[in-house]
Scaffold this motif. Structure first.
Motif, short mmCIF file in Angstrom:
data_model
loop_
_atom_site.label_atom_id
_atom_site.label_comp_id
_atom_site.label_asym_id
_atom_site.label_seq_id
_atom_site.Cartn_x
_atom_site.Cartn_y
_atom_site.Cartn_z
N HIS A 12 -1.60 -7.50 7.50
CA HIS A 12 -2.47 -7.69 8.57
C HIS A 12 -1.90 -8.39 9.74
CE1 HIS A 12 -5.48 -6.42 5.66
NE2 HIS A 12 -4.98 -7.15 4.97
N THR A 26 -0.32 -8.09 12.33
CA THR A 26 0.50 -6.99 12.99
C THR A 26 0.96 -7.57 14.43
OG1 THR A 26 -1.73 -5.99 13.84
CG2 THR A 26 -0.65 -4.89 12.03
N CYS A 74 4.14 0.45 8.10
CA CYS A 74 3.49 -0.77 7.90
C CYS A 74 2.65 -0.61 7.08
CB CYS A 74 2.91 -1.41 9.28
SG CYS A 74 1.93 -2.96 8.95
N HIS A 75 2.70 -1.13 5.88
CA HIS A 75 1.42 -0.80 4.72
C HIS A 75 0.24 -1.49 5.15
CE1 HIS A 75 -0.49 -1.18 0.78
NE2 HIS A 75 0.05 -0.44 0.53
N GLN A 76 -0.87 -0.80 4.59
CA GLN A 76 -2.37 -1.12 5.22
C GLN A 76 -2.51 -2.50 4.67
OE1 GLN A 76 -4.89 1.67 3.56
NE2 GLN A 76 -4.59 0.97 1.71
N SER A 77 -1.86 -3.20 3.65
CA SER A 77 -2.13 -4.60 3.37
C SER A 77 -1.61 -5.62 4.37
CB SER A 77 -1.83 -4.74 2.17
OG SER A 77 -0.25 -4.69 1.68
N PRO A 93 1.40 3.11 10.85
CA PRO A 93 0.76 2.50 9.85
C PRO A 93 0.73 3.71 8.47
CG PRO A 93 -0.97 3.41 11.36
CD PRO A 93 0.41 3.39 11.93
N THR A 94 0.83 3.12 7.42
CA THR A 94 0.96 4.26 6.24
C THR A 94 -0.29 4.89 6.15
OG1 THR A 94 0.60 2.53 4.71
CG2 THR A 94 2.52 2.91 5.02
N LYS A 95 -1.28 4.84 6.76
CA LYS A 95 -2.52 5.50 6.59
C LYS A 95 -2.54 6.70 7.41
CE LYS A 95 -4.91 3.37 10.35
NZ LYS A 95 -6.22 2.38 10.74
#
Length: 233
Positions: free
Chosen positions: A218, A220, A213-216, A188-190
């Motif tokens: 969902h 997954t 994977c961008h946090q936006s 995840p990009t976080k």
């Protein structure tokens, strides 16, 4: 499984491979897939831009002031191909003074003598969406004109610093001597840059695929099934 001792050798592992090396899932349904060959191509173009336009060489310091994204991963690899040190401190005011600052946000570029580069994130972006201040280079608009094979000197000493991050640093030797892992990994990009880059290197050495994977994003569970993910961070 592969063992490498230089960034050029790592890229050589990727180069002949037509299977996915890096996949990006972004906002609004974006999916970008880069094979090993295509990733190496983008890295070479960016490294040529760095060395020809921004005077990058071993010892140059590049501040990557943007989150993990397929374009910023390209920048990390390209910086290393020129022999540069990458600094990714979250606050943007620590670490070694940079020679080049790269960001997706204009207010993070700052001023001073450093070269400044704006990176448009859109999957189909051919340039920055709007006007740029004088002296700021538009990465997406400029990079395509550079050669597909890196022609610079590159290659820092293995004992040189490859990465400065919050709380520490990593030499090229420590970066490249990761334990290869055969997997398709979802990052995840976080995740912080240290984790993203070291896990990516270990995955590529093991012949696997890195999925950012961008946090936006969902759904997954569907992504994990579609990309045959075997490990998630």
């Amino acid at each position: 499984m592969h063992s490498v001792s230089t960034i050029d050798q790592l890229l050589a592992v990727l180069r002949p491979d037509s299977s996915p090396a890096l996949i990006w899932y972004g906002p609004d349904g974006e999916r970008v897939e880069l094979s090993g060959r295509v990733l190496d191509n983008w890295v070479a173009k960016t490294a040529n831009l760095l060395s020809e336009e921004l005077d990058a060489e071993p010892g140059t310091v590049i501040r990557l002031a943007m989150p993990p994204h397929w374009r910023s991963v390209v920048w990390a690899l390209a910086g290393w191909q020129t022999g540069a040190t990458l600094t990714v401190d979250a606050a943007g005011d620590g670490g070694t003074e940079p020679d080049v600052v790269v960001s997706n946000e204009l207010d993070r570029l700052g001023g001073g003598p450093a070269y400044q580069v704006a990176v448009a994130e859109g999957a189909l972006a051919l340039g920055w969406p709007g006007a740029l201040p004088e002296g700021v280079l538009d990465y997406a608009a400029e990079v395509r004109s550079y050669g597909d094979v890196f022609m610079g000197m590159g290659s820092a000493e293995n004992s040189a610093t490859a990465l400065e991050y919050d709380g520490g640093s990593l030499t090229f030797d420590a970066l490249l001597h990761r334990e290869p892992v055969s997997r398709n990994i979802l990052i995840p990009t976080k995740s912080d840059w240290f984790t993203t880059l070291t896990e990516a290197v270990a995955t590529w050495l093991g012949g696997g695929t890195v999925v950012l994977c961008h946090q936006s994003v969902h759904d997954t569970a569907k992504l994990v099934a579609n990309e045959r993910i075997t490990e998630q961070l």
